[in-house]
Design a protein around this motif. Sequence first.
Motif, PDB file in Angstrom:
ATOM      1  N   GLU A   1      26.143 -12.379   9.903  1.00 35.71           N
ATOM      2  CA  GLU A   1      27.487 -13.017   9.989  1.00 35.71           C
ATOM      3  C   GLU A   1      28.027 -14.228   9.303  1.00 35.71           C
ATOM      4  OE1 GLU A   1      30.489 -14.347  13.673  1.00 35.71           O
ATOM      5  OE2 GLU A   1      28.087 -14.025  14.364  1.00 35.71           O
ATOM      6  N   VAL A   2      29.085 -14.285   9.008  1.00 41.55           N
ATOM      7  CA  VAL A   2      29.804 -15.479   8.469  1.00 41.55           C
ATOM      8  C   VAL A   2      30.667 -15.886   9.719  1.00 41.55           C
ATOM      9  CG1 VAL A   2      31.308 -16.365   6.656  1.00 41.55           C
ATOM     10  CG2 VAL A   2      29.257 -15.204   5.934  1.00 41.55           C
ATOM     11  N   GLY A   3      30.266 -16.990  10.244  1.00 41.32           N
ATOM     12  CA  GLY A   3      31.127 -17.345  11.243  1.00 41.32           C
ATOM     13  C   GLY A   3      31.801 -18.638  11.033  1.00 41.32           C
ATOM     14  N   TRP A   4      32.634 -19.224  11.841  1.00 36.15           N
ATOM     15  CA  TRP A   4      33.221 -20.407  11.690  1.00 36.15           C
ATOM     16  C   TRP A   4      33.824 -21.101  12.896  1.00 36.15           C
ATOM     17  CZ3 TRP A   4      34.966 -15.721  10.025  1.00 36.15           C
ATOM     18  CH2 TRP A   4      36.075 -14.895  10.812  1.00 36.15           C
ATOM     19  N   GLY A   5      33.997 -22.380  12.777  1.00 41.67           N
ATOM     20  CA  GLY A   5      34.521 -23.221  13.804  1.00 41.67           C
ATOM     21  C   GLY A   5      34.662 -24.570  13.384  1.00 41.67           C
ATOM     22  N   ILE A   6      36.183 -24.891  13.422  1.00 37.42           N
ATOM     23  CA  ILE A   6      36.781 -25.836  12.885  1.00 37.42           C
ATOM     24  C   ILE A   6      37.395 -26.621  13.966  1.00 37.42           C
ATOM     25  CG2 ILE A   6      38.745 -26.488  11.304  1.00 37.42           C
ATOM     26  CD1 ILE A   6      36.630 -24.910   9.770  1.00 37.42           C
ATOM     27  N   VAL A   7      37.420 -28.257  13.933  1.00 38.30           N
ATOM     28  CA  VAL A   7      38.062 -28.948  14.632  1.00 38.30           C
ATOM     29  C   VAL A   7      39.431 -28.732  15.117  1.00 38.30           C
ATOM     30  CG1 VAL A   7      36.305 -30.908  14.117  1.00 38.30           C
ATOM     31  CG2 VAL A   7      38.462 -30.875  13.132  1.00 38.30           C
ATOM     32  N   ALA A   8      39.677 -28.929  16.257  1.00 38.76           N
ATOM     33  CA  ALA A   8      41.088 -28.657  16.923  1.00 38.76           C
ATOM     34  C   ALA A   8      42.291 -29.031  15.970  1.00 38.76           C
ATOM     35  CB  ALA A   8      41.185 -29.014  18.433  1.00 38.76           C
ATOM     36  N   ASP A   9      42.105 -30.418  15.743  1.00 36.39           N
ATOM     37  CA  ASP A   9      43.405 -30.941  15.052  1.00 36.39           C
ATOM     38  C   ASP A   9      43.306 -30.439  13.437  1.00 36.39           C
ATOM     39  OD1 ASP A   9      41.385 -32.552  13.952  1.00 36.39           O
ATOM     40  OD2 ASP A   9      42.329 -34.207  14.078  1.00 36.39           O
ATOM     41  N   ALA A  10      42.306 -29.626  13.165  1.00 35.20           N
ATOM     42  CA  ALA A  10      42.604 -29.103  11.671  1.00 35.20           C
ATOM     43  C   ALA A  10      42.855 -27.543  11.578  1.00 35.20           C
ATOM     44  CB  ALA A  10      41.297 -29.332  10.991  1.00 35.20           C
ATOM     45  N   ASN A  11      42.835 -26.788  12.869  1.00 36.54           N
ATOM     46  CA  ASN A  11      43.084 -25.657  12.861  1.00 36.54           C
ATOM     47  C   ASN A  11      44.561 -25.463  12.224  1.00 36.54           C
ATOM     48  OD1 ASN A  11      40.845 -24.475  14.018  1.00 36.54           O
ATOM     49  ND2 ASN A  11      41.510 -24.517  16.192  1.00 36.54           N
ATOM     50  N   GLY A  12      44.739 -23.970  12.089  1.00 38.63           N
ATOM     51  CA  GLY A  12      45.943 -23.590  11.402  1.00 38.63           C
ATOM     52  C   GLY A  12      46.367 -24.049  10.114  1.00 38.63           C
ATOM     53  N   LYS A  13      45.292 -24.653   9.375  1.00 41.43           N
ATOM     54  CA  LYS A  13      45.668 -25.069   7.921  1.00 41.43           C
ATOM     55  C   LYS A  13      44.749 -24.295   6.917  1.00 41.43           C
ATOM     56  CE  LYS A  13      46.271 -29.841   9.498  1.00 41.43           C
ATOM     57  NZ  LYS A  13      45.727 -31.326   9.425  1.00 41.43           N
ATOM     58  N   GLY A  14      44.305 -23.162   7.431  1.00 46.71           N
ATOM     59  CA  GLY A  14      43.499 -22.462   6.323  1.00 46.71           C
ATOM     60  C   GLY A  14      42.135 -22.662   5.791  1.00 46.71           C
ATOM     61  N   TYR A  15      41.478 -23.656   6.528  1.00 46.37           N
ATOM     62  CA  TYR A  15      40.277 -24.090   6.277  1.00 46.37           C
ATOM     63  C   TYR A  15      39.218 -23.098   6.560  1.00 46.37           C
ATOM     64  CZ  TYR A  15      42.158 -28.904   5.802  1.00 46.37           C
ATOM     65  OH  TYR A  15      42.673 -30.173   5.367  1.00 46.37           O
TER      66      TYR A  15
ATOM     67  N   GLN B   1      24.248 -14.541  -3.552  1.00 45.28           N
ATOM     68  CA  GLN B   1      23.137 -15.263  -3.599  1.00 45.28           C
ATOM     69  C   GLN B   1      21.939 -14.827  -2.446  1.00 45.28           C
ATOM     70  OE1 GLN B   1      22.388 -17.525  -5.968  1.00 45.28           O
ATOM     71  NE2 GLN B   1      24.501 -16.831  -6.855  1.00 45.28           N
ATOM     72  N   LEU B   2      22.290 -14.152  -1.378  1.00 40.04           N
ATOM     73  CA  LEU B   2      21.366 -13.851  -0.359  1.00 40.04           C
ATOM     74  C   LEU B   2      21.360 -12.293  -0.311  1.00 40.04           C
ATOM     75  CD1 LEU B   2      22.695 -15.840   2.759  1.00 40.04           C
ATOM     76  CD2 LEU B   2      21.097 -16.417   1.104  1.00 40.04           C
ATOM     77  N   GLY B   3      22.251 -11.521  -1.137  1.00 41.69           N
ATOM     78  CA  GLY B   3      22.236 -10.086  -1.260  1.00 41.69           C
ATOM     79  C   GLY B   3      22.579  -9.535  -0.167  1.00 41.69           C
ATOM     80  N   TRP B   4      23.316 -10.133   0.945  1.00 47.09           N
ATOM     81  CA  TRP B   4      23.932  -9.220   2.072  1.00 47.09           C
ATOM     82  C   TRP B   4      24.627  -8.077   1.894  1.00 47.09           C
ATOM     83  CZ3 TRP B   4      25.274 -13.391   6.412  1.00 47.09           C
ATOM     84  CH2 TRP B   4      23.957 -14.063   6.578  1.00 47.09           C
ATOM     85  N   THR B   5      24.696  -7.140   2.246  1.00 49.92           N
ATOM     86  CA  THR B   5      25.401  -5.766   2.047  1.00 49.92           C
ATOM     87  C   THR B   5      26.339  -5.469   3.106  1.00 49.92           C
ATOM     88  OG1 THR B   5      23.769  -4.437   3.360  1.00 49.92           O
ATOM     89  CG2 THR B   5      23.445  -4.760   0.821  1.00 49.92           C
ATOM     90  N   GLU B   6      26.530  -6.302   4.029  1.00 53.03           N
ATOM     91  CA  GLU B   6      27.437  -6.335   5.220  1.00 53.03           C
ATOM     92  C   GLU B   6      27.580  -7.689   5.666  1.00 53.03           C
ATOM     93  OE1 GLU B   6      28.692  -3.589   8.965  1.00 53.03           O
ATOM     94  OE2 GLU B   6      26.926  -4.521   9.117  1.00 53.03           O
ATOM     95  N   ILE B   7      28.992  -7.971   5.847  1.00 54.88           N
ATOM     96  CA  ILE B   7      29.276  -9.064   6.580  1.00 54.88           C
ATOM     97  C   ILE B   7      30.178  -8.942   7.798  1.00 54.88           C
ATOM     98  CG2 ILE B   7      30.860 -11.411   6.283  1.00 54.88           C
ATOM     99  CD1 ILE B   7      28.360 -11.084   4.104  1.00 54.88           C
ATOM    100  N   ILE B   8      29.529  -9.398   8.884  1.00 55.43           N
ATOM    101  CA  ILE B   8      30.137  -9.472  10.104  1.00 55.43           C
ATOM    102  C   ILE B   8      30.804 -10.701  10.612  1.00 55.43           C
ATOM    103  CG2 ILE B   8      28.838  -7.277  10.599  1.00 55.43           C
ATOM    104  CD1 ILE B   8      27.628  -9.215  12.896  1.00 55.43           C
ATOM    105  N   HIS B   9      31.639 -10.621  11.724  1.00 58.77           N
ATOM    106  CA  HIS B   9      32.037 -11.411  12.442  1.00 58.77           C
ATOM    107  C   HIS B   9      32.278 -11.201  13.989  1.00 58.77           C
ATOM    108  CE1 HIS B   9      33.807 -12.475   8.294  1.00 58.77           C
ATOM    109  NE2 HIS B   9      34.334 -11.623   8.450  1.00 58.77           N
ATOM    110  N   THR B  10      31.467 -12.126  14.748  1.00 54.72           N
ATOM    111  CA  THR B  10      31.411 -11.644  16.126  1.00 54.72           C
ATOM    112  C   THR B  10      32.411 -12.374  16.747  1.00 54.72           C
ATOM    113  OG1 THR B  10      29.689 -13.315  16.431  1.00 54.72           O
ATOM    114  CG2 THR B  10      29.055 -10.933  16.279  1.00 54.72           C
ATOM    115  N   ILE B  11      33.487 -11.855  17.524  1.00 51.18           N
ATOM    116  CA  ILE B  11      34.413 -12.494  18.108  1.00 51.18           C
ATOM    117  C   ILE B  11      34.858 -11.999  19.385  1.00 51.18           C
ATOM    118  CG2 ILE B  11      37.092 -12.642  17.527  1.00 51.18           C
ATOM    119  CD1 ILE B  11      36.739 -11.954  14.619  1.00 51.18           C
TER     120      ILE B  11
END
Length: 183
Positions: A93-107, A122-132
């Motif tokens: 997985e490549v996941g994310w969590g951005i502070v509330a007041d910075a949401n919606g800015k594309g970070y 660099q890691l050679g991953w063949t699949e990238i997932i996001h658990t949502i």
Amino acid sequence: MTIPDIQLETPRLILRPPRLEDFDAWAAFMADGDHVRYVGGAQPRPLAWRAMMSVVGSWAVQGFAFFSVIEKSSGRWLGRLGPWYPEGWPGTEVGWGIVADANGKGYASEGSAAAIDWAVEQLGWTEIIHTIDPENVASKGVAGKLGSRFLRYGRLPEPFHEKQVEVWGQSADEWRARRKNGA
């Protein structure tokens, strides 16, 4: 074991392994119960400490984990994102969590794109997932901006195993083709 000396840069962000100086901002982020409801819920400081140290330990043992997201213009800690693959996880997985007041800015999408590039090259991953979480419309939007699509339903390991998650993602080849086409 050492933590890799790595830093990724985007036009607005610096991504680097978490440092002790990030903890106050990390703990404040994880204390915002409504905002972190989709990433495990609110955590008191001692639990946030253990979570951050788990990420730091993953850097030392696996050579990858969430990056701290630092805003270049201010030096402010904005969140954490990047590669994550603990025991029992449904995929790389490549996941994310951005502070509330910075949401919606594309970070989240800007930083995650750099993290996906790094995970693939660099890691050679063949699949990238996001658990949502199925109710997390904002994260589905970020995943879509990254070119990911709904792949399947899945479950996270304990203690979150009872709730079904949506697994979004794409292959490394799909990611490379998208990047080659300027996305």
